[in-house]
Design an enzyme around this catalytic site. Structure first.
Site, PDB file in Angstrom:
ATOM      1  N   PRO A   2      48.546  36.608 120.830  1.00 54.74           N
ATOM      2  CA  PRO A   2      49.908  36.571 121.306  1.00 54.74           C
ATOM      3  C   PRO A   2      50.011  35.948 122.676  1.00 54.74           C
ATOM      4  O   PRO A   2      49.312  36.330 123.590  1.00 54.74           O
ATOM      5  CB  PRO A   2      50.291  38.042 121.376  1.00 54.74           C
ATOM      6  CG  PRO A   2      49.058  38.810 121.048  1.00 54.74           C
ATOM      7  CD  PRO A   2      47.924  37.873 121.131  1.00 54.74           C
ATOM      8  N   GLU A   3      50.900  35.017 122.787  1.00 58.60           N
ATOM      9  CA  GLU A   3      51.297  34.503 124.087  1.00 58.60           C
ATOM     10  C   GLU A   3      52.639  35.168 124.418  1.00 58.60           C
ATOM     11  O   GLU A   3      53.055  36.094 123.735  1.00 58.60           O
ATOM     12  CB  GLU A   3      51.383  32.970 124.047  1.00 58.60           C
ATOM     13  CG  GLU A   3      50.037  32.339 123.654  1.00 58.60           C
ATOM     14  CD  GLU A   3      50.042  30.825 123.678  1.00 58.60           C
ATOM     15  OE1 GLU A   3      50.714  30.245 124.529  1.00 58.60           O
ATOM     16  OE2 GLU A   3      49.355  30.222 122.832  1.00 58.60           O
ATOM     17  N   ARG A 115      39.616  42.165 116.759  1.00 58.20           N
ATOM     18  CA  ARG A 115      38.606  41.695 117.708  1.00 58.20           C
ATOM     19  C   ARG A 115      38.442  42.615 118.915  1.00 58.20           C
ATOM     20  O   ARG A 115      37.492  42.467 119.679  1.00 58.20           O
ATOM     21  CB  ARG A 115      38.936  40.271 118.150  1.00 58.20           C
ATOM     22  CG  ARG A 115      38.832  39.295 117.000  1.00 58.20           C
ATOM     23  CD  ARG A 115      39.191  37.889 117.416  1.00 58.20           C
ATOM     24  NE  ARG A 115      38.170  37.299 118.258  1.00 58.20           N
ATOM     25  CZ  ARG A 115      38.262  36.069 118.771  1.00 58.20           C
ATOM     26  NH1 ARG A 115      39.317  35.335 118.535  1.00 58.20           N
ATOM     27  NH2 ARG A 115      37.312  35.592 119.514  1.00 58.20           N
ATOM     28  N   ARG A 157      43.855  19.488 143.546  1.00 56.90           N
ATOM     29  CA  ARG A 157      43.057  20.080 142.458  1.00 56.90           C
ATOM     30  C   ARG A 157      42.707  19.022 141.436  1.00 56.90           C
ATOM     31  O   ARG A 157      43.550  18.257 140.997  1.00 56.90           O
ATOM     32  CB  ARG A 157      43.827  21.238 141.844  1.00 56.90           C
ATOM     33  CG  ARG A 157      44.261  22.173 142.947  1.00 56.90           C
ATOM     34  CD  ARG A 157      44.119  23.624 142.762  1.00 56.90           C
ATOM     35  NE  ARG A 157      43.385  24.136 141.660  1.00 56.90           N
ATOM     36  CZ  ARG A 157      43.705  25.307 141.120  1.00 56.90           C
ATOM     37  NH1 ARG A 157      44.731  25.985 141.562  1.00 56.90           N
ATOM     38  NH2 ARG A 157      42.987  25.776 140.137  1.00 56.90           N
TER      39      ARG A 157
END
Length: 276
Positions: A2-3, A115, A157
């Site tokens: 799930p995001e 999991r 970055r």
DNA sequence: AACAGGTCCTGCGGGC
DNA sequence: TGCCCGCAGGACCTGT
């Protein structure tokens, strides 16, 4: 799994069934989740009442209006394969149904997670007192998230923009699916160094992040294999995916072949002609 | 057998 | 030298 859209879909799905209810029984079949279920989990919860559910990043927050032991919150994370849904008394637990909260009307809030990368933990103090929540970036659907932030934090970055966008200190809730989709919508190559993207292009990216997350929430999230909402329905955003999981197939915009690369250990699919 | 929606930790190299 | 940062890689687990 799930995001942000899937966690938000879960929150909306279970909220009407759990808010204001008393927990009459708590069952822990498997305490060894990513964070072990606290020893006093059951005694803390039984007899307490659940307040108004909230979400921060991919964490679900369940206020517990405690009695003797004091108030606090459950911090619930679904990891990669977790789901929370409403069951009824008599619905037998299946394999990997690790935690049940039995409510005073007979509904059961049931946690399933093959999991076991998810967890449920007890938080006694404020949200800021939890290090997992204290250092998070802004919510992507809030005013605090904008192009200027992406631009400022990315200067100097060299890392690829896709893992940069998935960094929870930059913005929360954007995982592998929606980072891939937002970069497609914004026309940005996921391999491009984050520090070498202009403010103008970050305007497009921030708008794309908001757009794709809002649309996914509207569709009830993305079901790839086993995600179900709190009430058991799959999400329908999978049909709207432009790139995630579609490598080797044709780009929906130019019909060129979608490419697969690995960035930050994660599969990343993009269109080499539409994303520069 | 490789790979899967997410975090968390370690270690390395570079800059100050 | 020591410390902080950015970044890469691995670890955690089961199912397909």
């Amino acid at each position: 799994m799930p995001e942000l859209p899937e966690v938000e879909t879960t929150r909306r799905g279970i909220a009407p069934h759990v808010e204001g209810r008393e927990i009459v029984e708590a069952i822990v079949r498997q305490p060894l989740l990513r964070v072990p279920v606290p020893d006093d989990f059951i005694e803390r919860l039984v007899g307490s009442r659940i307040g108004t559910l909230a979400r921060r990043a991919k964490y679900l927050l369940l206020p517990i209006e405690g009695r003797g032991k004091g108030a606090g919150s459950l911090v619930w994370h679904l990891g990669m394969s977790g789901s929370l849904r409403i069951a009824r008394l008599g619905d037998l637990p299946k394999k990997h149904d690790h935690v049940d909260l039995v409510l005073d009307d007979g509904a059961i809030l049931r946690y399933h997670d093959p999991r076991r990368f998810g967890f449920v933990d007890w938080l006694a103090g404020s949200l800021e007192s939890d290090p997992r929540l204290a250092n998070l970036g802004p919510e992507p659907l809030s005013e605090a998230f904008d192009a200027e932030r992406l631009y400022r934090l990315s200067r100097g970055r060299r890392m690829a923009v896709k893992p940069f966008l998935m960094d929870n200190t930059v913005v929360v809730g954007v995982g592998n699916i929606y980072a891939s989709e937002a970069l497609f919508l914004a026309g940005i190559d996921p391999r491009r160094a984050a520090g070498r993207i202009s403010l103008e292009r970050y305007e497009r990216l921030a708008a794309a992040v908001r757009e794709v997350l809002a649309a996914a929430i509207t569709q009830g999230g993305t079901t790839l294999r086993d995600f179900v909402s709190g009430t058991g329905e799959p999400g329908y955003f999978k049909q709207r995916l432009n790139v995630y999981g579609r490598h080797g197939q044709g780009c929906r915009r130019c019909n060129g072949e979608l490419r697969l690369v690995t960035l930050g250990q994660r599969a990343s699919v993009f269109c080499p002609s539409c994303q520069k």
